[in-house]
Write an enzyme that holds these catalytic residues in place. Structure first.
Site, PDB file in Angstrom:
ATOM      1  N   SER A 123      -3.569   8.197   9.240  1.00 28.30           N
ATOM      2  CA  SER A 123      -3.559   6.758   9.504  1.00 28.30           C
ATOM      3  C   SER A 123      -4.757   6.149   8.767  1.00 28.30           C
ATOM      4  O   SER A 123      -5.859   6.707   8.802  1.00 28.30           O
ATOM      5  CB  SER A 123      -3.688   6.529  11.019  1.00 28.30           C
ATOM      6  N   SER A 195       3.713  11.927   8.983  1.00 22.67           N
ATOM      7  CA  SER A 195       4.421  13.226   8.875  1.00 22.67           C
ATOM      8  C   SER A 195       3.415  14.380   8.804  1.00 22.67           C
ATOM      9  O   SER A 195       3.258  15.007   7.756  1.00 22.67           O
ATOM     10  CB  SER A 195       5.376  13.233   7.683  1.00 22.67           C
TER      11      SER A 195
HETATM   12  N1  LIG Z   1      -1.121   9.026  18.415  1.00 23.93           N
HETATM   13  C1  LIG Z   1      -0.951   8.459  17.226  1.00 23.93           C
HETATM   14  N2  LIG Z   1      -1.170   9.163  16.083  1.00 23.93           N
HETATM   15  C2  LIG Z   1      -0.996   8.589  14.900  1.00 23.93           C
HETATM   16  N3  LIG Z   1      -0.581   7.314  14.712  1.00 23.93           N
HETATM   17  C3  LIG Z   1      -0.331   6.570  15.802  1.00 23.93           C
HETATM   18  C4  LIG Z   1      -0.514   7.114  17.097  1.00 23.93           C
HETATM   19  N4  LIG Z   1      -0.202   6.143  17.994  1.00 23.93           N
HETATM   20  C5  LIG Z   1       0.157   5.054  17.303  1.00 23.93           C
HETATM   21  N5  LIG Z   1       0.083   5.296  15.986  1.00 23.93           N
HETATM   22  C6  LIG Z   1       0.527   4.321  14.979  1.00 23.93           C
HETATM   23  O1  LIG Z   1       1.756   4.855  14.501  1.00 23.93           O
HETATM   24  C7  LIG Z   1       1.760   4.959  13.100  1.00 23.93           C
HETATM   25  C8  LIG Z   1       2.247   6.348  12.664  1.00 23.93           C
HETATM   26  O2  LIG Z   1       3.612   6.432  12.836  1.00 23.93           O
HETATM   27  P1  LIG Z   1       4.420   7.518  12.013  1.00 23.93           P
HETATM   28  O3  LIG Z   1       5.847   7.332  12.357  1.00 23.93           O
HETATM   29  O4  LIG Z   1       4.056   7.414  10.590  1.00 23.93           O
HETATM   30  O5  LIG Z   1       3.853   8.892  12.609  1.00 23.93           O
HETATM   31  S1  LIG Z   1       4.467  10.348  12.504  1.00 23.93           S
HETATM   32  O6  LIG Z   1       4.916  10.560  11.116  1.00 23.93           O
HETATM   33  O7  LIG Z   1       5.581  10.451  13.438  1.00 23.93           O
HETATM   34  O8  LIG Z   1       3.380  11.258  12.858  1.00 23.93           O
HETATM   35  C9  LIG Z   1       0.339   4.790  12.641  1.00 23.93           C
HETATM   36  O9  LIG Z   1       0.457   3.973  11.470  1.00 23.93           O
HETATM   37  P2  LIG Z   1      -0.383   4.233  10.130  1.00 23.93           P
HETATM   38  O10 LIG Z   1      -1.773   3.814  10.482  1.00 23.93           O
HETATM   39  O11 LIG Z   1       0.274   3.323   9.149  1.00 23.93           O
HETATM   40  O12 LIG Z   1      -0.277   5.666   9.740  1.00 23.93           O
HETATM   41  C10 LIG Z   1      -0.363   4.113  13.791  1.00 23.93           C
HETATM   42  O13 LIG Z   1      -0.392   2.723  13.579  1.00 23.93           O
HETATM   43  N1  LIG Z   2      -6.553   2.319  -2.576  1.00 28.40           N
HETATM   44  C1  LIG Z   2      -7.258   1.733  -1.619  1.00 28.40           C
HETATM   45  N2  LIG Z   2      -8.573   1.504  -1.772  1.00 28.40           N
HETATM   46  C2  LIG Z   2      -9.292   0.911  -0.807  1.00 28.40           C
HETATM   47  N3  LIG Z   2      -8.769   0.479   0.376  1.00 28.40           N
HETATM   48  C3  LIG Z   2      -7.468   0.680   0.589  1.00 28.40           C
HETATM   49  C4  LIG Z   2      -6.638   1.311  -0.380  1.00 28.40           C
HETATM   50  N4  LIG Z   2      -5.394   1.374   0.099  1.00 28.40           N
HETATM   51  C5  LIG Z   2      -5.432   0.819   1.324  1.00 28.40           C
HETATM   52  N5  LIG Z   2      -6.671   0.395   1.618  1.00 28.40           N
HETATM   53  C6  LIG Z   2      -7.073  -0.244   2.870  1.00 28.40           C
HETATM   54  O1  LIG Z   2      -7.066   0.751   3.874  1.00 28.40           O
HETATM   55  C7  LIG Z   2      -6.584   0.221   5.098  1.00 28.40           C
HETATM   56  C8  LIG Z   2      -5.408   1.070   5.591  1.00 28.40           C
HETATM   57  O2  LIG Z   2      -4.358   0.957   4.663  1.00 28.40           O
HETATM   58  P1  LIG Z   2      -2.862   1.188   5.107  1.00 28.40           P
HETATM   59  O3  LIG Z   2      -2.025   1.029   3.902  1.00 28.40           O
HETATM   60  O4  LIG Z   2      -2.529   0.344   6.295  1.00 28.40           O
HETATM   61  O5  LIG Z   2      -2.922   2.720   5.534  1.00 28.40           O
HETATM   62  P2  LIG Z   2      -1.853   3.591   6.339  1.00 28.40           P
HETATM   63  O6  LIG Z   2      -0.520   2.977   6.111  1.00 28.40           O
HETATM   64  O7  LIG Z   2      -1.988   4.952   5.774  1.00 28.40           O
HETATM   65  O8  LIG Z   2      -2.299   3.517   7.760  1.00 28.40           O
HETATM   66  C9  LIG Z   2      -6.214  -1.233   4.833  1.00 28.40           C
HETATM   67  O9  LIG Z   2      -7.272  -2.039   5.260  1.00 28.40           O
HETATM   68  C10 LIG Z   2      -6.084  -1.294   3.329  1.00 28.40           C
HETATM   69  O10 LIG Z   2      -6.424  -2.563   2.817  1.00 28.40           O
END
Ligand SMILES: Nc1ncnc2c1ncn2[C@@H]1O[C@H](COP(=O)(O)OS(=O)(=O)O)[C@@H](OP(=O)(O)O)[C@H]1O
Ligand SMILES: Nc1ncnc2c1ncn2[C@@H]1O[C@H](COP(=O)(O)OP(=O)(O)O)[C@@H](O)[C@H]1O
Length: 291
Positions: A123, A195
């Site tokens: 994340s 994932s």
């Molecule tokens: N426990 C926990 N662990 C990780 N992430 C969490 C959790 N709870 C909520 N979130 C939010 O859910 C987003 C991840 O969902 P995904 O479907 O990508 O997760 S997974 O592939 O099933 O592991 C993740 O989004 P990203 O930050 O974009 O990765 C979080 O916003």
């Molecule tokens: N290449 C990059 N360089 C610097 N900051 C980034 C980059 N890509 C994303 N960010 C910043 O990182 C944070 C998380 O990005 P996000 O795309 O939401 O990540 P994820 O989907 O893996 O959770 C956001 O604030 C975004 O602006």
């Protein structure tokens, strides 16, 4: 203008020249391979234009026969079903139906190859940002993409799933299956989800033909992701308000042998546009941006 009546029963398909003569419009509709038509002049329109009609097409019943087809000269519509029924999981007595319009036809139409770009990482590692930058870059080059974002899919398709290991596995399995359908449609499908487990990602890879699953690892250290904390989730996880948060008290297994690794260790380790360009160049080199 094209008028097609009924999905399975097709009493007539009509349109104007040269639309129909080229077969393009009908191909776009996904029904027939056409090389010859009956021509009908006039038709009360008064404009003197030719219209074209496919005559004497018999209704198709998808389930009855192993091959259902309607033939008029060289125009053939067919829908093949494998007669032997099988069991898949809890689905018993199911049969596979094959359309006369296949992936190659769709890819020719779109002038690209369908594939899945699977973006994995912690994340905050920039998965969604890369997915958007990549989609934008490919779209501006006239390529059709679709993003399956983990967060977004959990708003609908996967809203009944939690973050425990077996629910994450089901989340990934469903997105993998949907991504496979998009790739089969000829679309460049961008799946962006944490994932965290290798075996779940590998299972999705195994759904696709060799080369069509392109795994992209956002290799960003936990400290960097946590410092970004754009959603405030790391703070909540550190405070024990979210349990089982990936990287904090839940595992993340990095890929061992993926197609693309995007490292962001220092401050200037690549803008989202730069990272998207790396992926686009890979697709170009592998021939996915042409039919
Ligand atoms: N426990 C926990 N662990 C990780 N992430 C969490 C959790 N709870 C909520 N979130 C939010 O859910 C987003 C991840 O969902 P995904 O479907 O990508 O997760 S997974 O592939 O099933 O592991 C993740 O989004 P990203 O930050 O974009 O990765 C979080 O916003
Ligand atoms: N290449 C990059 N360089 C610097 N900051 C980034 C980059 N890509 C994303 N960010 C910043 O990182 C944070 C998380 O990005 P996000 O795309 O939401 O990540 P994820 O989907 O893996 O959770 C956001 O604030 C975004 O602006």
């Amino acid at each position: 203008m094209i008028a097609v009546q009924g999905a399975w029963a097709l009493p007539s398909i009509s349109g104007t020249l040269p639309e129909l003569e080229s077969g393009q419009s009908l191909k776009r509709l996904g029904f027939v391979n056409v090389s010859k038509f009956d021509r009908v002049r006039g038709g009360g329109g008064g404009g003197g234009g030719s219209s074209v009609r496919l005559l004497s097409l018999k209704p198709i019943k998808a389930m009855e026969e192993s091959t259902a087809s309607a033939v008029n000269d060289s125009a053939t519509i067919s829908c093949k079903s494998i007669r032997q029924s099988s069991t898949f999981g809890k689905s018993t007595n199911v049969m596979w139906h094959k359309s006369s319009v296949d992936k190659l036809d769709r890819e020719k139409l779109l002038q690209q190859k369908g594939c899945v770009i699977w973006i994995t990482g912690l994340s905050g590692s920039g998965k969604s940002t890369l997915a958007c930058a990549l989609s934008h870059s490919l779209h501006s080059r006239g390529r059709l993409t679709y993003i399956l974002d983990g967060d977004n899919c959990r708003h609908g398709l996967n809203c009944n799933l939690s973050f425990k290991a077996e629910d994450r596995a089901e989340n990934i399995r469903r997105i993998g299956e949907v991504a496979k359908l998009f790739a089969d449609a000829g679309v460049i499908c961008i799946a962006s989800l944490i994932s965290p487990y290798r075996k779940d990602r590998d299972a999705c890879r195994s759904l696709l033909p060799e080369g069509d699953f392109i795994e992209v690892f956002m290799d960003v250290p936990l400290e960097v992701c946590e410092a970004r904390d754009s959603k405030g989730l790391y703070k909540l996880a550190r405070a024990g308000k979210i349990k089982g948060f990936t990287g904090i008290d839940d595992p993340y297994e990095p890929p061992l042998n993926c197609e693309i690794v995007l490292q962001q260790k220092g401050k200037n380790s690549g803008s989202p546009c730069d990272l998207a360009e790396t992926v686009t160049s890979y697709l170009d080199a592998k021939g996915y941006l042409q039919a």
